[in-house]
Design a protein around this motif. Structure first.
Motif, PDB file in Angstrom:
ATOM      1  N   LYS A 179      -5.794   0.630 -10.333  1.00 41.92           N
ATOM      2  CA  LYS A 179      -4.941  -0.487 -10.728  1.00 41.92           C
ATOM      3  C   LYS A 179      -5.744  -1.752 -11.021  1.00 41.92           C
ATOM      4  CE  LYS A 179      -0.561   0.916  -8.663  1.00 41.92           C
ATOM      5  NZ  LYS A 179       0.512   0.589  -7.696  1.00 41.92           N
ATOM      6  N   GLY A 180      -7.061  -1.657 -10.851  1.00 34.48           N
ATOM      7  CA  GLY A 180      -7.915  -2.778 -11.248  1.00 34.48           C
ATOM      8  C   GLY A 180      -8.341  -3.717 -10.143  1.00 34.48           C
ATOM      9  N   PHE A 181      -8.037  -3.382  -8.888  1.00 40.13           N
ATOM     10  CA  PHE A 181      -8.441  -4.254  -7.789  1.00 40.13           C
ATOM     11  C   PHE A 181      -9.935  -4.102  -7.496  1.00 40.13           C
ATOM     12  CE2 PHE A 181      -3.887  -3.670  -7.018  1.00 40.13           C
ATOM     13  CZ  PHE A 181      -3.485  -4.990  -6.805  1.00 40.13           C
ATOM     14  N   SER A 182     -10.572  -5.191  -7.123  1.00 44.54           N
ATOM     15  CA  SER A 182     -11.984  -5.165  -6.770  1.00 44.54           C
ATOM     16  C   SER A 182     -12.149  -4.589  -5.368  1.00 44.54           C
ATOM     17  CB  SER A 182     -12.558  -6.586  -6.803  1.00 44.54           C
ATOM     18  OG  SER A 182     -11.976  -7.378  -5.774  1.00 44.54           O
ATOM     19  N   ASN A 183     -13.402  -4.241  -5.007  1.00 35.94           N
ATOM     20  CA  ASN A 183     -13.666  -3.712  -3.665  1.00 35.94           C
ATOM     21  C   ASN A 183     -13.232  -4.701  -2.582  1.00 35.94           C
ATOM     22  OD1 ASN A 183     -14.714  -1.468  -4.856  1.00 35.94           O
ATOM     23  ND2 ASN A 183     -16.850  -1.927  -4.408  1.00 35.94           N
ATOM     24  N   LYS A 184     -13.483  -5.982  -2.833  1.00 40.34           N
ATOM     25  CA  LYS A 184     -13.112  -7.011  -1.863  1.00 40.34           C
ATOM     26  C   LYS A 184     -11.601  -7.076  -1.696  1.00 40.34           C
ATOM     27  CE  LYS A 184     -13.498 -11.971  -0.922  1.00 40.34           C
ATOM     28  NZ  LYS A 184     -13.990 -13.285  -1.428  1.00 40.34           N
ATOM     29  N   GLU A 185     -10.871  -7.024  -2.814  1.00 45.88           N
ATOM     30  CA  GLU A 185      -9.412  -7.093  -2.763  1.00 45.88           C
ATOM     31  C   GLU A 185      -8.827  -5.862  -2.065  1.00 45.88           C
ATOM     32  OE1 GLU A 185      -8.411  -9.666  -6.790  1.00 45.88           O
ATOM     33  OE2 GLU A 185      -8.892  -7.536  -6.958  1.00 45.88           O
ATOM     34  N   ILE A 186      -9.440  -4.698  -2.319  1.00 41.50           N
ATOM     35  CA  ILE A 186      -8.983  -3.469  -1.669  1.00 41.50           C
ATOM     36  C   ILE A 186      -9.190  -3.568  -0.164  1.00 41.50           C
ATOM     37  CG2 ILE A 186      -9.394  -0.986  -1.430  1.00 41.50           C
ATOM     38  CD1 ILE A 186     -10.151  -0.972  -4.404  1.00 41.50           C
ATOM     39  N   GLY A 187     -10.360  -4.087   0.213  1.00 42.52           N
ATOM     40  CA  GLY A 187     -10.655  -4.249   1.629  1.00 42.52           C
ATOM     41  C   GLY A 187      -9.648  -5.157   2.316  1.00 42.52           C
ATOM     42  N   GLU A 188      -9.270  -6.248   1.635  1.00 39.80           N
ATOM     43  CA  GLU A 188      -8.300  -7.186   2.209  1.00 39.80           C
ATOM     44  C   GLU A 188      -6.921  -6.541   2.340  1.00 39.80           C
ATOM     45  OE1 GLU A 188      -8.563 -10.444  -0.485  1.00 39.80           O
ATOM     46  OE2 GLU A 188     -10.368 -11.279   0.448  1.00 39.80           O
ATOM     47  N   LYS A 189      -6.536  -5.765   1.322  1.00 36.11           N
ATOM     48  CA  LYS A 189      -5.225  -5.123   1.343  1.00 36.11           C
ATOM     49  C   LYS A 189      -5.127  -4.065   2.447  1.00 36.11           C
ATOM     50  CE  LYS A 189      -3.591  -5.607  -3.430  1.00 36.11           C
ATOM     51  NZ  LYS A 189      -2.226  -6.073  -3.052  1.00 36.11           N
ATOM     52  N   LYS A 215     -17.868  -2.532   2.653  1.00 40.83           N
ATOM     53  CA  LYS A 215     -18.758  -1.377   2.797  1.00 40.83           C
ATOM     54  C   LYS A 215     -17.947  -0.097   2.971  1.00 40.83           C
ATOM     55  CE  LYS A 215     -22.662   0.801   3.363  1.00 40.83           C
ATOM     56  NZ  LYS A 215     -23.551   1.021   2.212  1.00 40.83           N
ATOM     57  N   THR A 216     -16.865  -0.165   3.757  1.00 37.42           N
ATOM     58  CA  THR A 216     -16.019   1.014   3.962  1.00 37.42           C
ATOM     59  C   THR A 216     -15.334   1.413   2.662  1.00 37.42           C
ATOM     60  OG1 THR A 216     -15.607   0.397   6.270  1.00 37.42           O
ATOM     61  CG2 THR A 216     -14.068   1.938   5.266  1.00 37.42           C
ATOM     62  N   VAL A 217     -14.918   0.411   1.893  1.00 32.08           N
ATOM     63  CA  VAL A 217     -14.308   0.691   0.586  1.00 32.08           C
ATOM     64  C   VAL A 217     -15.304   1.412  -0.313  1.00 32.08           C
ATOM     65  CG1 VAL A 217     -13.341  -0.306  -1.525  1.00 32.08           C
ATOM     66  CG2 VAL A 217     -12.736  -1.281   0.696  1.00 32.08           C
ATOM     67  N   GLU A 218     -16.540   0.926  -0.319  1.00 30.39           N
ATOM     68  CA  GLU A 218     -17.583   1.538  -1.149  1.00 30.39           C
ATOM     69  C   GLU A 218     -17.849   2.976  -0.724  1.00 30.39           C
ATOM     70  OE1 GLU A 218     -20.783  -1.178  -0.597  1.00 30.39           O
ATOM     71  OE2 GLU A 218     -20.056  -2.599  -2.098  1.00 30.39           O
ATOM     72  N   ASN A 219     -17.829   3.218   0.593  1.00 29.90           N
ATOM     73  CA  ASN A 219     -18.037   4.584   1.099  1.00 29.90           C
ATOM     74  C   ASN A 219     -16.902   5.503   0.659  1.00 29.90           C
ATOM     75  OD1 ASN A 219     -20.410   3.898   2.389  1.00 29.90           O
ATOM     76  ND2 ASN A 219     -19.433   3.485   4.355  1.00 29.90           N
ATOM     77  N   HIS A 220     -15.659   4.983   0.753  1.00 31.20           N
ATOM     78  CA  HIS A 220     -14.503   5.771   0.307  1.00 31.20           C
ATOM     79  C   HIS A 220     -14.629   6.089  -1.185  1.00 31.20           C
ATOM     80  CE1 HIS A 220     -12.255   5.900   3.952  1.00 31.20           C
ATOM     81  NE2 HIS A 220     -11.992   4.602   4.009  1.00 31.20           N
ATOM     82  N   LYS A 221     -15.035   5.085  -1.953  1.00 30.65           N
ATOM     83  CA  LYS A 221     -15.169   5.274  -3.402  1.00 30.65           C
ATOM     84  C   LYS A 221     -16.202   6.356  -3.717  1.00 30.65           C
ATOM     85  CE  LYS A 221     -16.280   2.849  -7.699  1.00 30.65           C
ATOM     86  NZ  LYS A 221     -16.701   1.560  -8.301  1.00 30.65           N
ATOM     87  N   SER A 222     -17.333   6.324  -3.006  1.00 34.52           N
ATOM     88  CA  SER A 222     -18.380   7.338  -3.216  1.00 34.52           C
ATOM     89  C   SER A 222     -17.863   8.732  -2.883  1.00 34.52           C
ATOM     90  CB  SER A 222     -19.605   7.011  -2.348  1.00 34.52           C
ATOM     91  OG  SER A 222     -20.193   5.800  -2.738  1.00 34.52           O
ATOM     92  N   ASN A 223     -17.117   8.841  -1.791  1.00 31.04           N
ATOM     93  CA  ASN A 223     -16.552  10.136  -1.395  1.00 31.04           C
ATOM     94  C   ASN A 223     -15.551  10.645  -2.422  1.00 31.04           C
ATOM     95  OD1 ASN A 223     -18.035  10.178   0.978  1.00 31.04           O
ATOM     96  ND2 ASN A 223     -16.420   9.225   2.195  1.00 31.04           N
ATOM     97  N   ILE A 224     -14.739   9.718  -2.940  1.00 31.31           N
ATOM     98  CA  ILE A 224     -13.741  10.077  -3.949  1.00 31.31           C
ATOM     99  C   ILE A 224     -14.425  10.616  -5.198  1.00 31.31           C
ATOM    100  CG2 ILE A 224     -11.993   9.149  -5.531  1.00 31.31           C
ATOM    101  CD1 ILE A 224     -11.341   7.101  -3.269  1.00 31.31           C
ATOM    102  N   MET A 225     -15.449   9.892  -5.654  1.00 25.22           N
ATOM    103  CA  MET A 225     -16.171  10.291  -6.872  1.00 25.22           C
ATOM    104  C   MET A 225     -16.795  11.673  -6.703  1.00 25.22           C
ATOM    105  SD  MET A 225     -15.963   7.599  -8.970  1.00 25.22           S
ATOM    106  CE  MET A 225     -17.300   6.974  -9.945  1.00 25.22           C
ATOM    107  N   GLU A 226     -17.351  11.911  -5.515  1.00 22.29           N
ATOM    108  CA  GLU A 226     -18.007  13.195  -5.250  1.00 22.29           C
ATOM    109  C   GLU A 226     -16.982  14.332  -5.200  1.00 22.29           C
ATOM    110  OE1 GLU A 226     -20.853  15.332  -1.859  1.00 22.29           O
ATOM    111  OE2 GLU A 226     -20.458  13.176  -1.785  1.00 22.29           O
ATOM    112  N   LYS A 227     -15.872  14.104  -4.517  1.00 19.12           N
ATOM    113  CA  LYS A 227     -14.859  15.151  -4.385  1.00 19.12           C
ATOM    114  C   LYS A 227     -14.188  15.485  -5.720  1.00 19.12           C
ATOM    115  CE  LYS A 227     -13.642  14.254   0.459  1.00 19.12           C
ATOM    116  NZ  LYS A 227     -12.578  13.797   1.394  1.00 19.12           N
TER     117      LYS A 227
END
Length: 218
Positions: free
Chosen positions: A167-177, A183-195
């Protein structure tokens, strides 16, 4: 009230759209631009909810380039692309640019108004034949073995992150939501991309769109 910025290189088109939209009780055209660079400046100045962006503007920055820049700087702004091209190549370029939707210039007035309402709510809109093209592409990928039901591999939190990224939210905005660290958002993103076996953010958006995660399933 949905605030709208009109971006089209034809003054007559902008005038017609402005008259149509300002006649509605829940929509207001707050500004106009004739090319992409001007559109970016107007977004910064006016902070509209929706940008109705012409795809092809021969003078100045084109609609796709402007869309990429606007979504990078103001991800909360929703962009609806206006195009005369009912072509798969243009469709995927629009999605990759980060636009919230795409509608043909030949669309009826009520279809345009509906599309603006949909993207203003943060959902995605595609005209019917575009939906059909995406479905055909998805089925072709399934047949060729390039896609599979990998969505079930994601955890509930990863699905939340995927939807917000698309939906276009930045890592910072996702973390706040989600009340988690960047860092946790980035880890989730990496896992998503890999899966999901995806490599870029546009591919994530396309995947989410096909899964119906943006409020407009196919």
């Amino acid at each position: 009230m949905t605030s709208i910025l009109l971006v089209d290189d034809h003054a007559v088109v902008r005038t017609g759209l402005k008259m149509l939209l300002n006649d509605l009780s829940d929509m207001e055209v707050v500004g106009e631009a004739s090319e992409g660079e001007e559109a970016i400046k107007k977004v910064e100045e006016l902070q509209p909810r929706v940008v109705l962006m012409d795809l092809s503007m021969p003078h100045g920055k084109d609609g796709l380039s402007a869309t990429v820049e606007i979504k990078k700087r103001w991800p909360e702004v929703q962009i609806l692309i206006l195009t005369m091209h009912d072509d798969e190549e243009y469709l995927f370029r629009v999605i990759q640019a980060g636009a919230s939707g795409c509608i043909l210039k030949s669309a009826l007035h009520h279809e345009l108004i509906h599309a603006i309402s949909v993207v203003a709510e943060g959902s995605a809109y595609l005209y019917p034949t575009a939906t059909k093209k995406l479905m055909e592409d998805y089925l072709e990928r399934m047949k060729s073995g390039k896609d599979s039901d990998t969505y079930s591999l994601l955890t509930d939190r990863e699905k939340e992150v995927l939807t917000l990224i698309a939906k276009g939210f930045s890592n910072k905005e996702i973390g706040e939501k989600l009340v988690i660290s960047v860092k946790t958002v980035e880890n989730h993103k990496s896992n998503i991309m890999e899966k999901l076996k995806l490599k870029t953010r546009p591919e994530l958006v396309e995947y989410a769109l096909k899964k119906g995660l943006l409020g407009y399933g196919i």
